[in-house]
Motif scaffolding. Sequence first.
Motif, PDB file in Angstrom:
ATOM      1  N   ILE B  33       0.840  -1.216   0.000  1.00  0.00           N
ATOM      2  CA  ILE B  33       0.000   0.000   0.000  1.00  0.00           C
ATOM      3  C   ILE B  33       0.865   1.252   0.000  1.00  0.00           C
ATOM      4  O   ILE B  33       0.574   2.244  -0.675  1.00  0.00           O
ATOM      5  N   HIS B  36       1.701   3.762  -2.794  1.00  0.00           N
ATOM      6  CA  HIS B  36       0.564   4.444  -3.435  1.00  0.00           C
ATOM      7  C   HIS B  36       0.102   5.660  -2.648  1.00  0.00           C
ATOM      8  O   HIS B  36      -0.833   6.339  -3.060  1.00  0.00           O
ATOM      9  N   ILE B  37       0.710   5.896  -1.492  1.00  0.00           N
ATOM     10  CA  ILE B  37       0.216   6.980  -0.649  1.00  0.00           C
ATOM     11  C   ILE B  37       0.725   8.348  -1.087  1.00  0.00           C
ATOM     12  O   ILE B  37       0.071   9.354  -0.897  1.00  0.00           O
ATOM     13  N   GLU B  39       1.127  11.639  -2.830  1.00  0.00           N
ATOM     14  CA  GLU B  39       0.107  12.357  -3.587  1.00  0.00           C
ATOM     15  C   GLU B  39       0.522  12.508  -5.034  1.00  0.00           C
ATOM     16  O   GLU B  39       1.619  12.958  -5.332  1.00  0.00           O
ATOM     17  N   ASP B 231      -6.878  -7.204 -17.293  1.00  0.00           N
ATOM     18  CA  ASP B 231      -7.714  -8.118 -16.514  1.00  0.00           C
ATOM     19  C   ASP B 231      -8.574  -9.005 -17.406  1.00  0.00           C
ATOM     20  O   ASP B 231      -8.953 -10.107 -17.019  1.00  0.00           O
ATOM     21  N   ALA B 300     -18.289  -9.079 -20.936  1.00  0.00           N
ATOM     22  CA  ALA B 300     -17.431  -7.890 -20.971  1.00  0.00           C
ATOM     23  C   ALA B 300     -17.715  -7.091 -22.245  1.00  0.00           C
ATOM     24  O   ALA B 300     -17.862  -7.662 -23.326  1.00  0.00           O
ATOM     25  N   LEU B 305     -18.669  -4.447 -17.502  1.00  0.00           N
ATOM     26  CA  LEU B 305     -19.206  -5.807 -17.431  1.00  0.00           C
ATOM     27  C   LEU B 305     -20.714  -5.718 -17.248  1.00  0.00           C
ATOM     28  O   LEU B 305     -21.195  -5.009 -16.373  1.00  0.00           O
ATOM     29  N   THR B 306     -21.435  -6.437 -18.070  1.00  0.00           N
ATOM     30  CA  THR B 306     -22.889  -6.264 -18.095  1.00  0.00           C
ATOM     31  C   THR B 306     -23.580  -7.617 -18.129  1.00  0.00           C
ATOM     32  O   THR B 306     -23.094  -8.573 -18.743  1.00  0.00           O
ATOM     33  N   GLN B 438     -14.958   2.781 -13.858  1.00  0.00           N
ATOM     34  CA  GLN B 438     -15.212   2.048 -12.623  1.00  0.00           C
ATOM     35  C   GLN B 438     -13.840   1.746 -12.029  1.00  0.00           C
ATOM     36  O   GLN B 438     -13.131   0.870 -12.510  1.00  0.00           O
ATOM     37  N   ASP B 439     -13.472   2.546 -11.043  1.00  0.00           N
ATOM     38  CA  ASP B 439     -12.126   2.473 -10.471  1.00  0.00           C
ATOM     39  C   ASP B 439     -11.079   2.611 -11.589  1.00  0.00           C
ATOM     40  O   ASP B 439     -11.061   3.599 -12.270  1.00  0.00           O
ATOM     41  N   ASN B 440     -10.253   1.561 -11.748  1.00  0.00           N
ATOM     42  CA  ASN B 440      -9.204   1.683 -12.773  1.00  0.00           C
ATOM     43  C   ASN B 440      -9.659   1.227 -14.160  1.00  0.00           C
ATOM     44  O   ASN B 440      -8.869   1.175 -15.081  1.00  0.00           O
ATOM     45  N   TYR B 441     -10.914   0.848 -14.268  1.00  0.00           N
ATOM     46  CA  TYR B 441     -11.460   0.458 -15.572  1.00  0.00           C
ATOM     47  C   TYR B 441     -12.038   1.700 -16.237  1.00  0.00           C
ATOM     48  O   TYR B 441     -12.976   2.309 -15.715  1.00  0.00           O
TER      49      TYR B 441
END
Lengths: 172, 458
Positions: B33, B36-37, B39, B231, B300, B305-306, B438-441
């Motif tokens: 982690i 990634h902190i 800034e 992914d 996908a 993703l649906t 969606q986040d990193n997507y």
Amino acid sequence: MDGNKRAAHLLYDAHKNSLFLVCLRYARDKSQAQDYLQESFISIFKNLKQFDISRGAFESWAKRVAINTCLMDLRKKTLYSVSLSEAEKVESTADDVLSDLSLKEMLALIQQLPDGYKTVFNMYVIDGYSHKEIAEVLNISPSTSKTQLMKARLLLQKKIVNLHQVLNQDHG
Amino acid sequence: MDRFDDIWKNRFNGSDKPIADWGVPDDSVWEGIEPHIEEKPDRKLLWWVSIGVIISLILLFSILVIFKNGKTAGLTSEIRKIEGAVVDSQLAVIAPKENEIFDNEVQQGRVEEQISESSKNTILYKVEEPQTFIQTNIDYSDHTNIAQTNMSNNFPHTANLNTIYKKEELDNLKFLPFLKLELENNTTPSFSFYNIENKVEPIKLPKIFSIGFNAGAVYWKHRISDQYTNDLSPFDFYPTDDFGWQAAILGAAQLGKYFELKSGVRLEKVKVGSGHNSDLDYDPTGEVIPNTNDYESILATPYGLTAASFVLNRNIDIGSDEVALKVDFHSNHNITNINVPAELGFYPFGKKKTITPFVKAGVGYNYVSKISNEIKNIDTHHSAIVFDESSQTFANPDIQNSFFDLRAGAGINYQLTNRFQLNLLYDFSRGINPVFEQDNYKTVIDRQYLSLELKSSF
């Protein structure tokens, strides 16, 4: 360690165990749960500005982030389909046996569930999502959510009874 | 089920959670982690700063060009501000400069040569119909009388207010600045024909505003985040970029000879594709309807993703054993996008009567009103099990309807008539914010346009 990292580490220490338990419930094993926890905290630190104290406690918000992180990964991995026509014939409930199980044993039972059952069971029973919310998050219909939950419960009961029988044989 | 559920809920949400080794993460988690902190610079902020810098540069450049143009071109630049006026190398329009007294009074004459240096503010001028012009007397009941002067031979011309001139109303001609009524005193005002420094160019002065219709092809290209493609790589995910059509209604304002502001509303319709493989089991014993298995699956798409549901049919007997399939999903995504561009066009050689090249840059707002998914085909790679096309449902993706883009383009302008222009254009647009995130997507849309545009000036 600079100020930012020190503060982040304090936050991590305070919440790592409770969030890890959430991740363990959604993961297959400890290793995957640690990956989820790591991603969750990265996401928490990244989106810390979005946390609104007036809308609830930090722990609740962080828990939601952790659940979303787990779901993101689970959704990637559920590209395979589950035939809806598969019907599980499972034995009746064994609530009394369940009460005697330890948290670790209960966690192991959840982790053994197929991903789809496990996710719906965790979200509905433990994390308090409604079927409508589950359907929206997982892109499934509410009726599918209900079906998955029912199957998860039946499978868990079956596993609990089996576990009870094994324990009885050991003791006998 | 209440008691069963309550036990689970209370045990996992209770305050007395026992924490043993199995419930504590390893130290390696924090080590993952920590990096990634730090800034990171806000990427959105960087985008907005970049846009601000680009707009500032365009404005600065415009001001410089306009300033330079105004300084050297002198009255020419003033002429262009006059709506509807016509000037060419042979023909000059003579009228008082924005003079309230002589509303509607205009006359044509021919520019023949420039007067000497000492008379810089005059031109050699010959009236086309001098006799009629000079000799016809009309009473202006509400205007001051103007003295008649022979304008055919003496330069610069002057006139006094005691003679009545003929009123010549010529359609589409309005006031030009190179005739100035100098009211130096009340009794002997005069016209001065201003020198336009041989810049009476063979052009039709552009009308300021125009509206038009634009139509052509649009190429829709996905820019998908590495995380998403990585992914999905185990499933051999592929997005297909594709062509569609677009049509727009546009409005434009000509800013002098070199610049044009343009905006409008554009409708884009595109069908793109995507696909991936996936594991699927066919269970002959689980057929509720004979020879059929129903499925619900997450598929996908370039937009996330649906959920989808579909049916596989078994057309011959395969026994009772479950068949493990490796299927290929192929999907279509029908997109409807409404685009509102705002562009500044630049004519490096000035806008002329003939063919003129131009470049342009701007920003665009996009509203993706709809992306509808459909399963085009499922290839089961099994002769006995086939996809039933009529049975599918494929939920629409959860997208971010609004996104912005940066755009640039080039084209050729052809002045068909005094009123109509035809443009051939190529544009490139780069999406700023994602249509799916969606986040990193993330999926950002870049587009290319090839279009024809018909504009009418007014």
